[in-house]
Design a protein around this motif. Structure first.
Motif, PDB file in Angstrom:
ATOM      1  N   GLU A   1      11.572  38.227 -18.488  1.00 58.21           N
ATOM      2  CA  GLU A   1      11.240  39.641 -18.561  1.00 58.21           C
ATOM      3  C   GLU A   1      10.954  39.976 -20.012  1.00 58.21           C
ATOM      4  OE1 GLU A   1      12.999  44.033 -17.346  1.00 58.21           O
ATOM      5  OE2 GLU A   1      14.057  42.226 -16.728  1.00 58.21           O
ATOM      6  N   LEU A   2       9.791  40.584 -20.256  1.00 58.23           N
ATOM      7  CA  LEU A   2       9.394  40.930 -21.616  1.00 58.23           C
ATOM      8  C   LEU A   2       9.496  42.430 -21.841  1.00 58.23           C
ATOM      9  CD1 LEU A   2       6.243  38.658 -22.065  1.00 58.23           C
ATOM     10  CD2 LEU A   2       8.552  38.274 -22.921  1.00 58.23           C
ATOM     11  N   THR A   3       9.984  42.787 -23.013  1.00 59.18           N
ATOM     12  CA  THR A   3      10.071  44.185 -23.428  1.00 59.18           C
ATOM     13  C   THR A   3       8.901  44.493 -24.354  1.00 59.18           C
ATOM     14  OG1 THR A   3      11.390  43.687 -25.383  1.00 59.18           O
ATOM     15  CG2 THR A   3      12.595  44.090 -23.310  1.00 59.18           C
ATOM     16  N   ALA A   4       8.714  45.764 -24.685  1.00 60.85           N
ATOM     17  CA  ALA A   4       7.622  46.183 -25.559  1.00 60.85           C
ATOM     18  C   ALA A   4       7.701  45.498 -26.922  1.00 60.85           C
ATOM     19  CB  ALA A   4       7.635  47.706 -25.724  1.00 60.85           C
TER      20      ALA A   4
ATOM     21  N   CYS B   1      -9.388  38.230 -19.958  1.00 60.35           N
ATOM     22  CA  CYS B   1      -8.422  37.651 -19.015  1.00 60.35           C
ATOM     23  C   CYS B   1      -7.066  37.372 -19.671  1.00 60.35           C
ATOM     24  CB  CYS B   1      -8.978  36.372 -18.415  1.00 60.35           C
ATOM     25  SG  CYS B   1     -10.494  36.657 -17.474  1.00 60.35           S
ATOM     26  N   ILE B   2      -6.954  37.666 -20.958  1.00 56.60           N
ATOM     27  CA  ILE B   2      -5.672  37.530 -21.659  1.00 56.60           C
ATOM     28  C   ILE B   2      -5.108  38.927 -21.858  1.00 56.60           C
ATOM     29  CG2 ILE B   2      -4.497  36.769 -23.751  1.00 56.60           C
ATOM     30  CD1 ILE B   2      -6.694  34.672 -24.086  1.00 56.60           C
ATOM     31  N   ARG B   3      -3.957  39.194 -21.250  1.00 59.73           N
ATOM     32  CA  ARG B   3      -3.333  40.515 -21.391  1.00 59.73           C
ATOM     33  C   ARG B   3      -2.840  40.740 -22.807  1.00 59.73           C
ATOM     34  NH1 ARG B   3       0.494  41.833 -16.203  1.00 59.73           N
ATOM     35  NH2 ARG B   3      -1.239  42.332 -14.841  1.00 59.73           N
ATOM     36  N   CYS B   4      -2.051  39.787 -23.277  1.00 61.38           N
ATOM     37  CA  CYS B   4      -1.447  39.888 -24.595  1.00 61.38           C
ATOM     38  C   CYS B   4      -0.697  38.597 -24.872  1.00 61.38           C
ATOM     39  CB  CYS B   4      -0.510  41.093 -24.676  1.00 61.38           C
ATOM     40  SG  CYS B   4       0.786  41.090 -23.423  1.00 61.38           S
ATOM     41  N   LEU B   5       0.011  38.564 -25.973  1.00 60.62           N
ATOM     42  CA  LEU B   5       0.865  37.433 -26.310  1.00 60.62           C
ATOM     43  C   LEU B   5       2.312  37.885 -26.230  1.00 60.62           C
ATOM     44  CD1 LEU B   5      -1.033  35.979 -29.388  1.00 60.62           C
ATOM     45  CD2 LEU B   5      -1.202  35.273 -26.997  1.00 60.62           C
ATOM     46  N   GLY B   6       3.167  37.005 -25.747  1.00 64.24           N
ATOM     47  CA  GLY B   6       4.592  37.307 -25.666  1.00 64.24           C
ATOM     48  C   GLY B   6       5.371  36.356 -26.548  1.00 64.24           C
ATOM     49  N   SER B   7       6.488  36.836 -27.048  1.00 63.30           N
ATOM     50  CA  SER B   7       7.335  36.005 -27.898  1.00 63.30           C
ATOM     51  C   SER B   7       8.755  36.038 -27.342  1.00 63.30           C
ATOM     52  CB  SER B   7       7.312  36.553 -29.325  1.00 63.30           C
ATOM     53  OG  SER B   7       8.149  35.780 -30.143  1.00 63.30           O
ATOM     54  N   VAL B   8       9.274  34.839 -27.023  1.00 67.44           N
ATOM     55  CA  VAL B   8      10.624  34.726 -26.458  1.00 67.44           C
ATOM     56  C   VAL B   8      11.340  33.585 -27.161  1.00 67.44           C
ATOM     57  CG1 VAL B   8      11.983  34.309 -24.373  1.00 67.44           C
ATOM     58  CG2 VAL B   8       9.800  35.491 -24.195  1.00 67.44           C
ATOM     59  N   GLY B   9      12.364  33.914 -27.932  1.00 69.62           N
ATOM     60  CA  GLY B   9      13.177  32.886 -28.581  1.00 69.62           C
ATOM     61  C   GLY B   9      12.375  31.859 -29.353  1.00 69.62           C
ATOM     62  N   GLY B  10      11.380  32.288 -30.113  1.00 71.97           N
ATOM     63  CA  GLY B  10      10.572  31.367 -30.890  1.00 71.97           C
ATOM     64  C   GLY B  10       9.408  30.757 -30.135  1.00 71.97           C
TER      65      GLY B  10
ATOM     66  N   PRO C   1      -0.747  42.390 -29.101  1.00 67.81           N
ATOM     67  CA  PRO C   1      -2.128  42.239 -28.626  1.00 67.81           C
ATOM     68  C   PRO C   1      -2.631  40.826 -28.902  1.00 67.81           C
ATOM     69  CG  PRO C   1      -1.901  44.139 -30.093  1.00 67.81           C
ATOM     70  CD  PRO C   1      -0.603  43.412 -30.120  1.00 67.81           C
ATOM     71  N   ALA C   2      -3.488  40.345 -28.025  1.00 68.83           N
ATOM     72  CA  ALA C   2      -4.071  39.012 -28.218  1.00 68.83           C
ATOM     73  C   ALA C   2      -5.096  39.079 -29.341  1.00 68.83           C
ATOM     74  CB  ALA C   2      -4.724  38.540 -26.928  1.00 68.83           C
ATOM     75  N   PRO C   3      -5.137  38.058 -30.190  1.00 66.29           N
ATOM     76  CA  PRO C   3      -6.138  38.063 -31.263  1.00 66.29           C
ATOM     77  C   PRO C   3      -7.538  37.892 -30.681  1.00 66.29           C
ATOM     78  CG  PRO C   3      -4.994  35.961 -31.195  1.00 66.29           C
ATOM     79  CD  PRO C   3      -4.318  36.861 -30.200  1.00 66.29           C
TER      80      PRO C   3
ATOM     81  N   ALA D   1       3.899  50.069 -21.048  1.00 63.47           N
ATOM     82  CA  ALA D   1       3.228  49.374 -22.146  1.00 63.47           C
ATOM     83  C   ALA D   1       2.587  48.091 -21.636  1.00 63.47           C
ATOM     84  CB  ALA D   1       4.230  49.068 -23.257  1.00 63.47           C
ATOM     85  N   PRO D   2       1.385  47.766 -22.140  1.00 61.55           N
ATOM     86  CA  PRO D   2       0.716  46.527 -21.705  1.00 61.55           C
ATOM     87  C   PRO D   2       1.587  45.306 -21.981  1.00 61.55           C
ATOM     88  CG  PRO D   2      -0.756  47.877 -23.046  1.00 61.55           C
ATOM     89  CD  PRO D   2       0.605  48.495 -23.118  1.00 61.55           C
ATOM     90  N   GLY D   3       1.721  44.440 -20.988  1.00 59.18           N
ATOM     91  CA  GLY D   3       2.477  43.212 -21.169  1.00 59.18           C
ATOM     92  C   GLY D   3       3.939  43.289 -20.812  1.00 59.18           C
ATOM     93  N   VAL D   4       4.490  44.484 -20.683  1.00 59.64           N
ATOM     94  CA  VAL D   4       5.900  44.617 -20.342  1.00 59.64           C
ATOM     95  C   VAL D   4       6.076  44.320 -18.855  1.00 59.64           C
ATOM     96  CG1 VAL D   4       7.826  46.249 -20.150  1.00 59.64           C
ATOM     97  CG2 VAL D   4       6.363  46.275 -22.172  1.00 59.64           C
ATOM     98  N   GLY D   5       7.042  43.476 -18.530  1.00 61.28           N
ATOM     99  CA  GLY D   5       7.288  43.141 -17.135  1.00 61.28           C
ATOM    100  C   GLY D   5       7.841  41.743 -16.987  1.00 61.28           C
ATOM    101  N   GLU D   6       7.848  41.239 -15.743  1.00 60.36           N
ATOM    102  CA  GLU D   6       8.367  39.905 -15.448  1.00 60.36           C
ATOM    103  C   GLU D   6       7.211  38.929 -15.260  1.00 60.36           C
ATOM    104  OE1 GLU D   6      12.457  39.582 -13.327  1.00 60.36           O
ATOM    105  OE2 GLU D   6      11.187  40.950 -12.160  1.00 60.36           O
TER     106      GLU D   6
END
Length: 161
Positions: A110-113, A130-139, A118-120, A13-18
């Protein structure tokens, strides 16, 4: 079998990884950890005449001439203040070595699916490709960059190798 398929789908999935996360002003960004060669304290590079303002110059890294790009200037941040937290992330991108100046490095995550979206589609100083996506970690919201596309874009002024 379903657990194996779910794991395979999450891994692709796009964005999944370290990601190595870093700060530019109030914003937090992430880039693929596999692109990172090393992290160094900031040292003023040798200036290159007629280069864009965000290209701070070049440094000699163990015999390799490395262009140093100030991401704060490239992304039009309010100010580019150099202090004890300012670092240069040395990237190894398809046989090209580039350094990027950032305010500070946060951590490796490390981000999961479930943590990526998706980036707006909005107007910004960063090319949307150049923006893969947005990630959310603990707020925290992270802007996950495709650093290879960003560094290869024509407006960066880096010659192709």
């Amino acid at each position: 079998m379903n657990a194996v398929l779910k794991t395979m789908n999450e891994a692709t999935a796009p964005g999944v990884g370290e990601y190595l996360t870093f700060r530019l002003g109030e914003e937090e960004y992430g880039l693929d950890i596999l692109a990172v060669q090393e992290i160094r304290g900031y040292e003023a590079p040798t200036r290159v005449a007629n280069a864009p303002a965000f290209l701070k110059g070049v440094s000699n890294l163990r015999g390799t001439i490395v262009p140093i790009i100030d991401m704060r200037l490239r992304f039009n941040c309010a100010s580019a203040e150099y202090n004890h937290l300012t670092v240069v992330i040395i990237l190894n991108l398809r046989e090209r070595v580039v350094g990027i100046v950032v305010d500070s490095v946060s951590d490796v995550i490390e981000l999961t699916a479930e943590q990526v979206q998706p980036a707006p589609d909005v107007e910004s100083t960063i090319d949307a490709r150049c923006i893969r996506c947005l990630g959310s970690v603990g707020g925290r919201m992270l802007i996950l960059l495709d650093i290879e596309k960003l560094m290869a874009s024509p407006d960066m002024g880096l010659a192709n190798t």
